[in-house]
Design a protein around this motif. Structure first.
Motif, mmCIF file in Angstrom:
data_model
loop_
_atom_site.group_PDB
_atom_site.id
_atom_site.type_symbol
_atom_site.label_atom_id
_atom_site.label_comp_id
_atom_site.label_asym_id
_atom_site.label_seq_id
_atom_site.Cartn_x
_atom_site.Cartn_y
_atom_site.Cartn_z
ATOM 1 N N PHE A 3 3.824 -12.771 8.459
ATOM 2 C CA PHE A 3 3.537 -11.336 8.535
ATOM 3 C C PHE A 3 2.047 -11.129 8.769
ATOM 4 N N VAL A 4 1.715 -10.245 9.706
ATOM 5 C CA VAL A 4 0.316 -9.929 10.023
ATOM 6 C C VAL A 4 0.105 -8.429 9.846
ATOM 7 N N MET A 41 0.201 8.139 2.866
ATOM 8 C CA MET A 41 0.675 7.484 4.086
ATOM 9 C C MET A 41 2.195 7.460 4.126
ATOM 10 N N THR A 42 2.734 7.260 5.298
ATOM 11 C CA THR A 42 4.179 7.136 5.457
ATOM 12 C C THR A 42 4.626 5.728 5.093
ATOM 13 N N ARG A 43 5.935 5.602 4.872
ATOM 14 C CA ARG A 43 6.510 4.295 4.607
ATOM 15 C C ARG A 43 6.174 3.318 5.735
ATOM 16 N N GLY A 44 6.241 3.805 6.976
ATOM 17 C CA GLY A 44 5.952 2.948 8.126
ATOM 18 C C GLY A 44 4.526 2.430 8.118
ATOM 19 N N SER A 45 3.571 3.296 7.730
ATOM 20 C CA SER A 45 2.167 2.879 7.668
ATOM 21 C C SER A 45 1.948 1.830 6.579
ATOM 22 N N ILE A 46 2.623 2.046 5.437
ATOM 23 C CA ILE A 46 2.481 1.094 4.327
ATOM 24 C C ILE A 46 3.074 -0.252 4.709
ATOM 25 N N TYR A 47 4.302 -0.215 5.247
ATOM 26 C CA TYR A 47 4.974 -1.464 5.572
ATOM 27 C C TYR A 47 4.511 -2.072 6.900
ATOM 28 N N GLY A 48 3.627 -1.371 7.577
ATOM 29 C CA GLY A 48 2.961 -1.986 8.721
ATOM 30 C C GLY A 48 1.830 -2.892 8.272
ATOM 31 N N ASN A 49 1.445 -2.730 6.975
ATOM 32 C CA ASN A 49 0.346 -3.523 6.423
ATOM 33 C C ASN A 49 0.772 -4.432 5.278
ATOM 34 N N GLU A 51 4.426 -6.598 3.828
ATOM 35 C CA GLU A 51 5.787 -7.002 4.177
ATOM 36 C C GLU A 51 6.839 -6.216 3.407
ATOM 37 N N ASN A 52 6.538 -5.901 2.131
ATOM 38 C CA ASN A 52 7.465 -5.150 1.290
ATOM 39 C C ASN A 52 6.712 -4.639 0.060
ATOM 40 N N LYS A 53 7.442 -3.955 -0.824
ATOM 41 C CA LYS A 53 6.818 -3.392 -2.021
ATOM 42 C C LYS A 53 6.272 -4.487 -2.930
ATOM 43 N N ASP A 54 6.984 -5.602 -3.018
ATOM 44 C CA ASP A 54 6.503 -6.714 -3.848
ATOM 45 C C ASP A 54 5.126 -7.187 -3.397
ATOM 46 N N ALA A 55 4.916 -7.221 -2.095
ATOM 47 C CA ALA A 55 3.632 -7.674 -1.558
ATOM 48 C C ALA A 55 2.508 -6.706 -1.920
ATOM 49 N N VAL A 56 2.825 -5.398 -1.942
ATOM 50 C CA VAL A 56 1.823 -4.412 -2.365
ATOM 51 C C VAL A 56 1.495 -4.631 -3.843
ATOM 52 N N ALA A 57 2.521 -4.864 -4.651
ATOM 53 C CA ALA A 57 2.316 -5.077 -6.089
ATOM 54 C C ALA A 57 1.464 -6.311 -6.361
ATOM 55 N N LEU A 58 1.703 -7.384 -5.617
ATOM 56 C CA LEU A 58 0.905 -8.607 -5.778
ATOM 57 C C LEU A 58 -0.562 -8.350 -5.463
ATOM 58 N N ALA A 59 -0.798 -7.646 -4.361
ATOM 59 C CA ALA A 59 -2.176 -7.348 -3.954
ATOM 60 C C ALA A 59 -2.847 -6.407 -4.945
ATOM 61 N N ALA A 60 -2.082 -5.447 -5.474
ATOM 62 C CA ALA A 60 -2.621 -4.506 -6.459
ATOM 63 C C ALA A 60 -2.994 -5.235 -7.745
ATOM 64 N N PHE A 61 -2.145 -6.184 -8.167
ATOM 65 C CA PHE A 61 -2.474 -6.958 -9.365
ATOM 66 C C PHE A 61 -3.764 -7.742 -9.155
ATOM 67 N N GLU A 62 -3.878 -8.415 -8.016
ATOM 68 C CA GLU A 62 -5.087 -9.191 -7.727
ATOM 69 C C GLU A 62 -6.322 -8.296 -7.779
ATOM 70 N N PHE A 63 -6.216 -7.105 -7.213
ATOM 71 C CA PHE A 63 -7.328 -6.155 -7.215
ATOM 72 C C PHE A 63 -7.681 -5.755 -8.645
ATOM 73 N N ASN A 64 -6.659 -5.410 -9.444
ATOM 74 C CA ASN A 64 -6.898 -4.998 -10.830
ATOM 75 C C ASN A 64 -7.516 -6.122 -11.652
ATOM 76 N N TRP A 65 -6.989 -7.338 -11.489
ATOM 77 C CA TRP A 65 -7.502 -8.446 -12.290
ATOM 78 C C TRP A 65 -8.913 -8.826 -11.864
ATOM 79 N N GLU A 66 -9.172 -8.863 -10.558
ATOM 80 C CA GLU A 66 -10.512 -9.201 -10.085
ATOM 81 C C GLU A 66 -11.532 -8.180 -10.579
ATOM 82 N N ARG A 67 -11.130 -6.925 -10.624
ATOM 83 C CA ARG A 67 -12.031 -5.879 -11.122
ATOM 84 C C ARG A 67 -12.333 -6.097 -12.600
ATOM 85 N N LYS A 68 -11.281 -6.370 -13.380
ATOM 86 C CA LYS A 68 -11.499 -6.597 -14.807
ATOM 87 C C LYS A 68 -12.325 -7.854 -15.033
#
Length: 200
Positions: A3-4, A41-49, A51-68
């Protein structure tokens, strides 16, 4: 096929806009409509960046943990003594410090509780973060031993595990009871552990 994402900048905006949402509601509690509302943003815009909701959650966790983690490391680095570096990790978790962690509590604790039996990727990400924190505190203790500030027979890993466990326990008690007496007692215990490994 790998996925790109369409846009690195848009991807980062999505991560930052959903970081607090995932930390508060978790993967299962967050809907696609929640993501659309948070990002504008629309669902299409989100999933254009992503792969799925799980991938957003993984990236969000990394962001939250790196910040802390950055807040903790910067706080420790602002001190010269190794005792004060360790104390910084403890004191920055006291509610009175008003440390600007991601709202919703510790991302490690939140993620592990939810992902333990439901999402191995998220659980593994949280485990990596926890082990990184453990390694950092262990390193502070080992450097304090080398600097003759801490007792030579100090169990660096065991002490690091105790400190982190108490910090996370204090968070659990505060979020569940809203009673500061438990937080104060637990963090005082962590401070005593640090005092006990000091040579003077």
């Amino acid at each position: 096929m790998k996925f790109v994402p369409r846009s690195a900048a848009t991807r980062q905006r999505i991560i930052e806009a959903t970081a607090e949402l995932f930390n508060k509601k978790g993967l299962l509690g967050t809907s696609v409509s929640d993501l659309e509302k948070a990002t504008g943003m629309t669902r299409g815009s989100i999933y254009g960046n992503f792969e799925n909701k799980d991938a957003v959650a993984l990236a969000a966790f990394e962001f939250n943990w790196e910040r802390k983690q950055k807040l903790l490391l910067d706080g420790a680095d602002s001190h010269n003594s190794y005792k004060d570096k360790l104390l910084a990790h403890v004191l920055l978790h006291h509610p009175s410090a008003k440390t600007p962690f991601t709202p919703g509590g510790c991302p490690l604790q939140n993620t592990v509780v939810e992902a333990d039996d439901t999402n191995n990727l998220l659980r593994a990400k949280a485990a990596t973060g926890l082990l990184s924190w453990t390694k950092n505190i262990t390193g502070i203790i080992e450097n304090g031993i080398k600097a003759n500030e801490f007792k030579a027979d100090t169990d660096s890993v065991g002490t690091a595990l105790q400190i982190i466990s108490i910090i996370e326990g204090a968070s659990l008690y505060f979020r569940s009871t809203q009673d500061m007496k438990y937080v104060n007692k637990l963090l005082d215990t962590a401070k005593k552990i640090i005092d006990d490994i000091c040579k003077t």
